[in-house]
Each structure stands twice: as structure tokens, then as C-alpha cells.
Design a protein around this motif. Structure first.
Motif: not given
Lengths: 253, 481
Positions: B153-163
Motif C-alpha cells: 500500500s502507498f502508506s506502507e511505502a511511505v514508511q518503509e521506502h520513503p526514499e
């Protein structure tokens, strides 16, 4: 099996059939001949259920049922088949897919189970031989880009697939060269049997050299004016339709 | 009215099949939009400062913008203060297996016919399901991770792959791009994120299922797909919504970034609630979808089957920046009853030897209006660019409308641009021919229209194509006359 009594029909303001009578028994082949504009194609369209025509009076029964009351698809499901004079194109729909849909609709109406792909392909293979059809034609879109001859052959192929009990052929010979005519006629002859009747509408006696009819009728000005055996076709070919016209005016006078 | 038309009107009683409401407990923000709501969403999602700043910049920019009026659609003024901008299923799932999924949500999927269990076992499709605004569950995550593929999910990506998010977010659709993209950038609550690493061919179709559930809720999801050099991915998106009398707003953004030698295939079957037969209710689908072929030899292909929504406003586009890159757009847009669609594509040729293909099939029935709007722009430096466009419209009946607005801007002499357009009606002759072979009028229309759309359906993955055909048949019920 088919009984037409005093059929009168019009398209818009134009009276086309003016009290037509015809009886076709099981397994018989009837040829209907006549000059242009006599009402031949109108008769075919009315039997198939096209909406453009208004039946004013008269009756048509098919195996004892009122044919005119039925929708076109119900007529087809009960075994009425029209080989079109001008078959339409349906782009993007393969011949095979079209026929499979048609066959399974007809089977459903008869309470039979649908053919699976294997059974269908088997049937198709068998019937293709009848009209010497190329395999690729079944994968092409319905009538799209077909030559005149291919379209007519496709009509007979469909007839073979759907196994009707009454086949109406509307000028199936028009636009065919002699080879195509032979192929189409052979296909029809192979389908003749004691339970299947044909109404063959044609301009020319030529077709009847190949598909030999039991009866020949002359349609003129919306009525059957003369009926006979196959010899009538030869007479017409020799004397032309003027001979009939003269006879009729003589009677009127 | 002819007999055929009567039959068709009679069978049009069938209703939208996906119109159930799931009794999932949800946590919602108060109605309306201001900076506090934006902050609330960002806080709920535990977002880093830079993302909140980006949202706020988007929001402030949005305030300066006006709703676009150029599309060929009509609807009453939208009150943006009357919409709920955040709604999440309450039991925020942190699940290790599908068995732990909220049974109500699971039942929702079962009704949709996309049993996750089933898909997991049989289809080999990785699914990210987004209900209202929050991603519920992403399947197949581990097996994809082994290949280095990130699908979450986009939210998870923000947390886990912010770069990655920071680098690519807004790189294809800037937060200032248009009214709805700016709105989405301010309030998007979730969506899907996908990254395919260098040289990896994603072994399965990745799929996202969107559903609006809560009443009065807007759905603003955001999808970001990044295909690194030499990679390949096929991505599917499906959408449904319950039947509601009020209109619901869906303003999504999809961004695709294709690096050198990569290929992205994006397929959508959009079936948002179209409103009832009198035109009441239905989803306003105002969506910005864009991809950039950034590197040489890259390819982005959009395929869409649009049968739903009261109003569709959507132009999946490709910026062909890399030399030899390819953009494709295959579209079937069906409108019935009172639906309105203004959809098409933009192909922006910047690189040399870039090629684009546009195949658009619009089908209008009932009293609907269906417009194709497309732009092909060949820039000065795009030597030997080529475009082929084919826009066909099919009319069912005589109370509907089909419109075509093709724009061609060619600034390079050796470009080759071809445009073909046709408008046709389903012929009574065709229907009668089918009838005479035992096929009912309803089935005949389905058959003819499916044939008409064949070029586009051929582009869809097999299972999707089957679904699209069925959907088309349902959408067309009652379309003639």
C-alpha cells in the motif's frame, strides 16, 4: 408443414403480396420464380419475420402453429432458416463463435444440452466438407471481406450446421459463377431429406438444373399465378415471363 | 418503438450487481476540507514532515485553482466541503495471513467474486485491495519480495521506502497539474505502490481492487509504479462501489515511471456505480493517469474498459521522452442510461523515433453522451515520431450521443501521424441476421458489440478479458431504443 393462405402484405404504402397461397409438404422442394418486383424476396422476409413488412391479412402456419405470431428467433429455433440474398457482415465476431452461439441457443430451446467445444469443432469439420469450405473461413469474422460466392457458401454452411426443417433460399444463386453455383447446389442436395423442406427463390432456371425441384411456382404481381412440376421451369426459360403476363391479361380481359 | 427495442427495455430491469454496502466499521474524519483535515490525514498515517509539507503545498495550490469546465459533461456544482476526505476500516489490519482479515471485508470480496483465497491459490495474482481509502491487504508480498519487487500500500511505502516515494511522487503528475490532481495530492489517503527492480520480469499480474464503501466519502487514492531498467510488469486495476442516491467523488492519480528498456502494461476495468436508470446517484470519476517513458526503448501501455461511473473524466497519457519509446492506449468506453464520459489520451512525443498507438471504441446507449478527447503532440525534436489513432463510435439507439475531439499538434516535419475515425450504429440488419439464426436481440447486441471491441479486449489479460465481456453485456442491457 408450411401453409400460406391468402397472404396480403405491404411495405409502407406499397401493396406487395396480394393474396398468396402456397402449401409445402415435408421433404418437398418448391421453386418460386418470377420477374423482378413480383414479391419473391418479400415472401422470404415475411416467413423469416422481418419487421419492415406489415401483414394485412391471411395466415401462415408452420407445423400447425401460427408462424406470424412468433418472433424471428423463435422461428429459427423451431427450424426455419433463411439463406439471405445479402448476408450482413459482423466485424470482430468469428464465424465459429457466431455459429456456436446460434447452435447452442437453438439446442437450448429444444431442451438439449449445449455442445462443448470439442463436439462443436467435430460438427463444423464435418459440415465444412459439404460446401468445400476452407478452414480459415471459420475463424474469419462473419461475412467480413467475403466475396459474393463465399458469402453464399457461408449461408449454406450455416444451414448445414443448424439443420433446419424449413430452408428458404433467397436468390442464393445470384452473383455466383458456375463453379460456386455447383458447390452451393451440391451442399443443398446433400441436405435434402424426407423431413426437410426447401423454398428456393430464384430468377433463373439455371439453379434448378442443379437443385431439381418437386414443384415450380410463378409469382407475379403478389400472387402465385401458375404452378407445375419442374418442366414449368424449362418452359419459362424458353418463353420468358412475358408469356405468363400475356396469359394473365388474357384472363382478365 | 419496435419489438426489439421493447424487449431490450424490458430486460433492462436488472440492477447494478455490485451495489451492496458492507457493514465494516470505519473511522472517519469530519466532513469538509481545510488545512486541519490535511494535517489530520497526514497524522493518521504517521507521515514524515516532508510529505505533510507536500500535501499542504498541494492544498494551498488547489485553493487557487478552478474546477475545469471544458469536458463535455454536465453535473451540478460539487460542494467540496460536503465530502468526507478520510475513512478507514476501524480495525486496522495487521495481518500475517488472509484468515485474519475482517470477516465483513472478506465477505465483501466474496460478493465481488474476487475471493482473495481463491486468487491466492489459483490465479497467481497479487492483490492489493483498497476499501474507501485504506489498503486492506496485499497478497503475495513475500514471494514478490524475493525478487526485490515491492508491492504494497502507498502508506506502507511511505514508511518503509520513503526514499523511493520522495524521489518519484509527483514526478509524472505534479501536485500543481490540474484541479483534481492537486486535490488528490492534498488529501490522498492510500493507494498502491509498486517498484520493479532492474532486469526483473514480474512473474505475476499485480492487481489492485478499489471500492468506495462509506456514504458521502470521496476516494482519493494514489498509485505509483516504478519500473527500473529492463524490467516488466503487468498491472490490473478494478473498481466497484455500492449503489447510493448521492453522487460520490473519486479523484485518483496514477503515476507510472518507466526507465530504460522497461515495459509497463496497465489494465483497468472500471465499474463504479453509474447511477440508476433515471440518472440518479453514481460516481464522479475524475482521474489523472499518466506515465513517462523516461528511458530509451521503454514502453507504457494503457488498456481500459470503462463501463461504470455517472461521469468519467479521464485521459491516461504517456510522455514519450526516451528515444524509441512506445506509448499505447486501448480503450472501450461504454455509456448507457444517463452516463456521461469524456475520455481519451494524450501522447506527448519528445524523443526521437517514438511511436504511439491509440485505439478507442466508444459505445453509447440510452440517453448517454460519450466523448473521445485526445491529444497527439509531436515536439520539434521528436524526429521520425509516429502515431496511429483510430477512434470509433458505436451508437445504440437514437437518443444517445457520440463526440470526438482529436487534437493533433505536429511541430516536426518528418513525423507521421494518422487519424481514423468512424461512427456507426448497430444495424437492424445485423440484429435480424442474428435473430434469424436463433440468437435473441439481447445476445445479438452483446455479440456485435463484443466483436466491435475485440481489438481492445485482445490487449487484456485473459481473465480480465472474460470479466470485461460479461460486464459489457450487463452494461448494455436496455441500451437500444
Amino acid at each position: 408443414m408450411l401453409k400460406i393462405k391468402s397472404l396480403r402484405a405491404r411495405v409502407e404504402d406499397k401493396q406487395i403480396l396480394k393474396g398468396l397461397n402456397l402449401e409445402v409438404g415435408a421433404g418437398e422442394v418448391h421453386a418460386i420464380m418470377g420477374p423482378n418486383g413480383s414479391g419473391k424476396s418479400t415472401l422470404a422476409s415475411i416467413l423469416a419475420g422481418r419487421e419492415d413488412f406489415e401483414v394485412e391479412s391471411g395466415e401462415v402456419t408452420y407445423n400447425g402453429e401460427d408462424l406470424l405470431e412468433m418472433s424471428p428467433e423463435d422461428r429459427a429455433r423451431k427450424g426455419v432458416f433463411l439463406a439471405f440474398q445479402y448476408p450482413v457482415e459482423i466485424p470482430g465476431v468469428s464465424n465459429a463463435n457466431f455459429l456456436k452461439t446460434a447452435i447452442n441457443e437453438i439446442r437450448k430451446a429444444r431442451g438439449e444440452s449445449a455442445l462443448d467445444s470439442k463436439e462443436f469443432l467435430q460438427l463444423m469439420k464435418e459440415k465444412m466438407k459439404l460446401v468445400e469450405m476452407d478452414k480459415t473461413m471459420t475463424q474469419r469474422s462473419v461475412n467480413e471481406g467475403f466475396s459474393g460466392g463465399e458469402k453464399k457458401r457461408n449461408e449454406v454452411f450455416q444451414m448445414a450446421m443448424l439443420e433446419p426443417s424449413l430452408a428458404i433460399m433467397d436468390e442464393t444463386d445470384s452473383g455466383l459463377d458456375i463453379d460456386a453455383l455447383r458447390i452451393v447446389a451440391n451442399g443443398v442436395n446433400a441436405l435434402r431429406n424426407e423431413n426437410r423442406s426447401f423454398v428456393v427463390i430464384t430468377h433463373y432456371q439455371r439453379l434448378l438444373d442443379y437443385i431439381v425441384p418437386d414443384y415450380v411456382h410463378v409469382l407475379y404481381d403478389g400472387k402465385i399465378v401458375k404452378s407445375g412440376k419442374k418442366e414449368l421451369a424449362f418452359e419459362l426459360e424458353q418463353k420468358g415471363y412475358d408469356w405468363i403476363k400475356e396469359e394473365i391479361s388474357a384472363v382478365k380481359a | 418503438m419496435s419489438e426489439d427495442q421493447k424487449i431490450l427495455e424490458d430486460i433492462s430491469r436488472s440492477e447494478y450487481k455490485w451495489g451492496f454496502v458492507s457493514a465494516i466499521e470505519s473511522e472517519t474524519a469530519p466532513k469538509g476540507l481545510n488545512e486541519d483535515i490535511v494535517r489530520f490525514i497526514s497524522m493518521k498515517k504517521n507521515e514524515p514532515e516532508w510529505l505533510l509539507e507536500w500535501r499542504l503545498r498541494s492544498f494551498r495550490h488547489w485553493l487557487t485553482m478552478k474546477e475545469p469546465k471544458w469536458p463535455n459533461v454536465q453535473y451540478p456544482e460539487i460542494n467540496f466541503q460536503d465530502i468526507i476526505y478520510y475513512s478507514a476500516p476501524k480495525k486496522k489490519p495487521e495481518l500475517s495471513s488472509l484468515d485474519e482479515l475482517d470477516p465483513e471485508i472478506k465477505a465483501t470480496f466474496d460478493k465481488l467474486g474476487i475471493s482473495l483465497e481463491e486468487q491466492k491459490r489459483l490465479a497467481g495474482v497479487a492483490v492489493d485491495a483498497v476499501i474507501d481509502s485504506v489498503s486492506v491487504k496485499t497478497t503475495f508480498r513475500e514471494s514478490l519480495a524475493e525478487l526485490g519487487i515491492i508491492f504494497c500500500s502507498f502508506s506502507e511505502a511511505v514508511q518503509e521506502h520513503p526514499e523511493l516515494v520522495k524521489e518519484y511522487l509527483g514526478s509524472v503528475v505534479p501536485h500543481t497539474d490540474n484541479f483534481y490532481a492537486a486535490l488528490n495530492s492534498a488529501v490522498f489517503s492510500d493507494g498502491s505502490f509498486c517498484y520493479i527492480p532492474k532486469g526483473v520480469r514480474c512473474p505475476m499480474e499485480l492487481s489492485t481492487y478499489f471500492r468506495i464503501n462509506s456514504a458521502g466519502t470521496g476516494q482519493f487514492e494514489r498509485t505509483l509504479i516504478i519500473a527500473d531498467e529492463g524490467s516488466y510488469v503487468s498491472y490490473l486495476e478494478g473498481c466497484t462501489a455500492p449503489m447510493r442516491d448521492e453522487n460520490q467523488l473519486h479523484a485518483a492519480v496514477v503515476e507510472i515511471f518507466a526507465h530504460k528498456d522497461s515495459q509497463v502494461k496497465y489494465s483497468t476495468v472500471q465499474n463504479w456505480y453509474p447511477g440508476n436508470k433515471e440518472g440518479k446517484g453514481g460516481v464522479y470519476n475524475f482521474v489523472t493517469k499518466r506515465g513517462i517513458c523516461s528511458g530509451r526503448n521503454s514502453k507504457i501501455s494503457w488498456t481500459q474498459v470503462e463501463t461504470g461511473s455517472a461521469i468519467t473524466w479521464k485521459y491516461p497519457s504517456v510522455i514519450l521522452k526516451g528515444d524509441n519509446s512506445i506509448g499505447e492506449f486501448y480503450s472501450v468506453a461504454v455509456t448507457n442510461n444517463f452516463q456521461q464520459a469524456d475520455t481519451g489520451t494524450k501522447m506527448i512525443h519528445l524523443g526521437k523515433n517514438t511511436r504511439s498507438t491509440i485505439i478507442s471504441k466508444g459505445i453509447s446507449g440510452g440517453q448517454s453522451q460519450n466523448s473521445y478527447r485526445g491529444l497527439v503532440r509531436i515536439s520539434k525534436k521528436a524526429d521520425h515520431a509516429r502515431n496511429f489513432s483510430q477512434c470509433d463510435s458505436l451508437l445504440l439507439g437514437d437518443r444517445c450521443g457520440a463526440h470526438t475531439f482529436p487534437y493533433l499538434e505536429v511541430h516536426n516535419k518528418n513525423a507521421m501521424v494518422e487519424h481514423e475515425a468512424t461512427t456507426s450504429k448497430v444495424g437492424e440488419d445485423q440484429i435480424f441476421y442474428c435473430n434469424q439464426r436463433g440468437i435473441s436481440t439481447e445476445d445479438a447486441v452483446g455479440l456485435i458489440v463484443n466483436g466491435y471491441c475485440k481489438e481492445v479486449f485482445n490487449q487484456l489479460p485473459m481473465e480480465f478479458a472474460v470479466e470485461a465481456q460479461k460486464l459489457l453485456a450487463i452494461s448494455l442491457e436496455g441500451s437500444v431504443g
